[in-house]
Design a protein around this motif. Structure first.
Motif, mmCIF file in Angstrom:
data_model
loop_
_atom_site.group_PDB
_atom_site.id
_atom_site.type_symbol
_atom_site.label_atom_id
_atom_site.label_comp_id
_atom_site.label_asym_id
_atom_site.label_seq_id
_atom_site.Cartn_x
_atom_site.Cartn_y
_atom_site.Cartn_z
ATOM 1 N N GLY A 85 10.416 0.588 12.725
ATOM 2 C CA GLY A 85 10.767 1.509 11.697
ATOM 3 C C GLY A 85 10.270 0.790 9.952
ATOM 4 O O GLY A 85 10.057 1.989 9.174
ATOM 5 N N ILE A 88 6.644 3.021 9.699
ATOM 6 C CA ILE A 88 7.666 3.875 9.667
ATOM 7 C C ILE A 88 7.805 4.472 7.553
ATOM 8 O O ILE A 88 7.314 5.136 7.383
ATOM 9 C CB ILE A 88 8.463 5.200 9.717
ATOM 10 C CG1 ILE A 88 8.276 4.992 11.218
ATOM 11 C CG2 ILE A 88 8.846 6.394 9.108
ATOM 12 C CD1 ILE A 88 9.843 5.176 11.667
ATOM 13 N N GLY A 89 8.368 2.884 7.690
ATOM 14 C CA GLY A 89 8.356 3.089 5.761
ATOM 15 C C GLY A 89 7.381 2.748 5.006
ATOM 16 O O GLY A 89 6.936 2.889 4.624
ATOM 17 N N ILE A 92 5.059 5.874 4.530
ATOM 18 C CA ILE A 92 6.018 6.739 3.748
ATOM 19 C C ILE A 92 5.989 5.945 2.158
ATOM 20 O O ILE A 92 5.344 7.043 1.225
ATOM 21 C CB ILE A 92 7.312 6.860 3.482
ATOM 22 C CG1 ILE A 92 8.173 7.290 4.686
ATOM 23 C CG2 ILE A 92 8.056 6.523 2.166
ATOM 24 C CD1 ILE A 92 9.458 7.384 4.943
ATOM 25 N N SER A 107 12.526 8.663 1.685
ATOM 26 C CA SER A 107 12.897 7.634 3.130
ATOM 27 C C SER A 107 14.305 7.373 2.991
ATOM 28 O O SER A 107 15.069 7.585 4.625
ATOM 29 C CB SER A 107 12.324 5.821 2.922
ATOM 30 O OG SER A 107 13.117 5.655 1.229
ATOM 31 N N VAL A 110 14.541 10.826 5.991
ATOM 32 C CA VAL A 110 14.492 10.176 7.442
ATOM 33 C C VAL A 110 15.922 8.759 7.371
ATOM 34 O O VAL A 110 15.488 9.622 8.766
ATOM 35 C CB VAL A 110 12.680 9.033 7.145
ATOM 36 C CG1 VAL A 110 12.444 8.399 8.482
ATOM 37 C CG2 VAL A 110 12.104 9.801 6.848
ATOM 38 N N GLN A 111 15.812 7.603 7.132
ATOM 39 C CA GLN A 111 17.306 6.790 7.401
ATOM 40 C C GLN A 111 18.184 7.553 7.916
ATOM 41 O O GLN A 111 18.949 7.293 9.241
ATOM 42 C CB GLN A 111 17.056 5.467 6.742
ATOM 43 C CG GLN A 111 18.371 5.002 6.320
ATOM 44 C CD GLN A 111 17.545 3.507 5.568
ATOM 45 O OE1 GLN A 111 17.972 4.237 4.802
ATOM 46 N NE2 GLN A 111 19.237 3.243 5.573
ATOM 47 N N PRO A 175 15.436 0.703 13.130
ATOM 48 C CA PRO A 175 14.266 1.289 12.666
ATOM 49 C C PRO A 175 14.817 1.874 11.025
ATOM 50 O O PRO A 175 14.134 2.247 10.608
ATOM 51 C CB PRO A 175 13.781 3.321 13.807
ATOM 52 C CG PRO A 175 13.989 2.628 15.096
ATOM 53 C CD PRO A 175 15.118 1.891 14.742
ATOM 54 N N ILE A 179 13.024 1.294 7.501
ATOM 55 C CA ILE A 179 12.609 2.131 7.059
ATOM 56 C C ILE A 179 13.384 1.285 5.324
ATOM 57 O O ILE A 179 12.690 1.233 4.648
ATOM 58 C CB ILE A 179 13.141 3.325 7.282
ATOM 59 C CG1 ILE A 179 12.073 3.914 8.511
ATOM 60 C CG2 ILE A 179 12.854 4.173 6.064
ATOM 61 C CD1 ILE A 179 12.640 4.709 8.935
ATOM 62 N N GLN A 180 14.644 1.740 5.829
ATOM 63 C CA GLN A 180 15.360 0.450 4.228
ATOM 64 C C GLN A 180 14.853 -0.702 3.796
ATOM 65 O O GLN A 180 14.473 -0.544 3.030
ATOM 66 C CB GLN A 180 16.875 0.186 4.671
ATOM 67 C CG GLN A 180 17.808 0.088 3.447
ATOM 68 C CD GLN A 180 19.100 -0.183 3.328
ATOM 69 O OE1 GLN A 180 19.901 0.437 4.224
ATOM 70 N NE2 GLN A 180 19.824 -0.799 3.272
ATOM 71 N N SER A 182 11.799 -1.913 4.072
ATOM 72 C CA SER A 182 10.487 -1.839 2.790
ATOM 73 C C SER A 182 10.672 -1.215 2.123
ATOM 74 O O SER A 182 9.838 -1.531 1.298
ATOM 75 C CB SER A 182 9.561 -1.051 4.713
ATOM 76 O OG SER A 182 9.734 0.289 4.323
ATOM 77 N N THR A 183 12.026 -0.443 2.092
ATOM 78 C CA THR A 183 11.951 1.048 0.957
ATOM 79 C C THR A 183 11.979 -0.406 -0.174
ATOM 80 O O THR A 183 11.731 -0.117 -1.640
ATOM 81 C CB THR A 183 12.675 1.906 0.988
ATOM 82 O OG1 THR A 183 12.019 3.092 1.899
ATOM 83 C CG2 THR A 183 12.698 2.647 -0.207
#
Length: 276
Positions: A85, A88-89, A92, A107, A110-111, A175, A179-180, A182-183
C-alpha cells in the motif's frame, strides 16, 4: 481552556486563509478511521494492527520467540500488504504531490476502493464459505443460516489458523492503511499523522512542561487523540457484537466524507492546496 476549545474548533472548521485548510478536518476523520480499523484488526485478525504497523514488528518478534505460527503469519502478511500500500501511495505522491487537495482525493478514492472490496469480499465469503462460529462451535450449515438471519459478519476463529476471512481482510485493509500513512506523511500537517500518535501525546506533555499550557496545542492535539480513541471504542463495541461489516461500512462512509471535502477544491489556488 477557552483558547484550547477555540483551537479545536478552528481545526475542524478552519478559516479561509488557514495554512492547512481542509486538510486538518480531513485528517481528523482519517484518524478516526485508524481507530476503527485497528480495533477490527486487533480483535478479529489474530492480534495484528493494520494501521499502527509498529506493533506488528513487535508481535513478529514475539511470535518467533514463542513459535506462534499463527501470529507469525498474520504479522508477516500484514507487513507485506502494508508495504504494498505504501508503494501505491508513493506512486500517487509522484503523480499528484503538486496539488494537495487532489493528492488526498485520489489517495482516499483508492483507499475507499480497498475498503469496499474488503466489505464485498467478507459478504461473499460469509455467504458461500462461512467459517465455524468463534470458538469452533456449530456446523457450517448453522453458521450459514445465522449469516442469512443476521446479516454479514466475520464469524471465524481467530486464535488457531489463518483462514480466507483473515487473509481477505489483511490483504485489503493493510494496503489501504499503507496508502493513508504515506499520504499523511507527505501532507505533513502538524500533529496529524493519523495513526501513531506517540509524538502527539508527548508534544502535549513536553510543550506544557517547557513553555506552559498555552503553548501545548492541547486543543488540536487532544482532538486527534480523541478521534483515534473514539474510533477504537466504536470499533471494539461493534466487533464484540459481531458487526464487523458495520465497521467497514462506517470506514467507507468516513472516506467518502473526505472525498466530498476535497473534490470541490482540486482546481483551487488556495494556500492549503498548493502548499505555497
Amino acid at each position: 481552556m477557552t483558547s484550547h476549545l477555540s483551537e479545536a474548533v478552528h481545526t475542524l472548521v478552519p478559516g479561509r486563509d488557514d495554512r492547512y485548510g481542509l486538510l486538518s478536518p480531513a485528517l481528523v476523520i482519517l484518524t478516526f478511521v485508524s481507530g476503527l480499523v485497528d480495533a477490527l484488526s486487533y480483535l478479529s485478525l489474530g492480534h495484528v494492527f493494520v494501521a499502527n504497523v509498529t506493533g506488528n514488528i513487535v508481535f513478529l518478534g514475539f511470535s518467533i520467540a514463542h513459535a506462534e505460527g499463527f501470529v507469525w503469519w498474520t504479522s508477516t502478511l500484514t507487513l507485506v500488504a502494508f508495504v504494498a500500500g505504501a508503494v501505491i501511495g508513493g506512486r500517487i505522491i509522484h503523480r499528484f504531490e503538486g496539488n494537495r487537495a487532489k493528492h488526498l482525493l485520489i489517495s482516499t478514492c483508492v483507499q475507499a476502493a480497498f475498503v469496499a472490496a474488503a466489505l464485498i469480499g467478507i459478504y461473499l465469503l460469509n455467504r458461500f464459505a462461512p467459517e465455524p462460529a468463534m470458538g469452533g462451535a456449530g456446523t457450517g450449515a448453522a453458521v450459514a443460516q445465522a449469516v442469512r438471519d443476521t446479516g454479514p459478519s466475520l464469524n471465524f476463529p481467530t486464535a488457531s489458523h489463518v483462514d480466507l476471512h483473515v487473509i481477505t481482510l489483511i490483504v485489503l485493509l493493510a494496503p489501504a492503511m499503507g496508502i493513508q500513512n504515506s499520504t499523511a506523511r507527505k501532507l505533513s500537517v502538524p500533529d496529524m499523522p493519523t495513526t501513531v500518535l506517540t509524538m502527539t501525546l508527548t508534544g502535549i506533555v513536553a510543550d506544557t512542561s517547557a513553555h506552559g499550557h498555552e503553548q501545548s496545542k492541547l486543543g488540536r492535539r487532544a482532538l486527534v487523540l480523541t478521534a483515534l480513541a473514539i474510533g477504537a471504542l466504536i470499533g471494539a463495541l461493534l466487533q464484540t457484537r459481531g458487526h464487523e461489516d458495520v465497521i467497514l461500512m462506517i470506514m467507507l462512509a468516513c472516506l467518502l466524507a473526505v472525498i466530498a471535502l476535497m473534490a470541490p477544491h482540486v482546481r483551487s489556488d488556495a494556500r492549503w492546496v498548493t502548499g505555497r
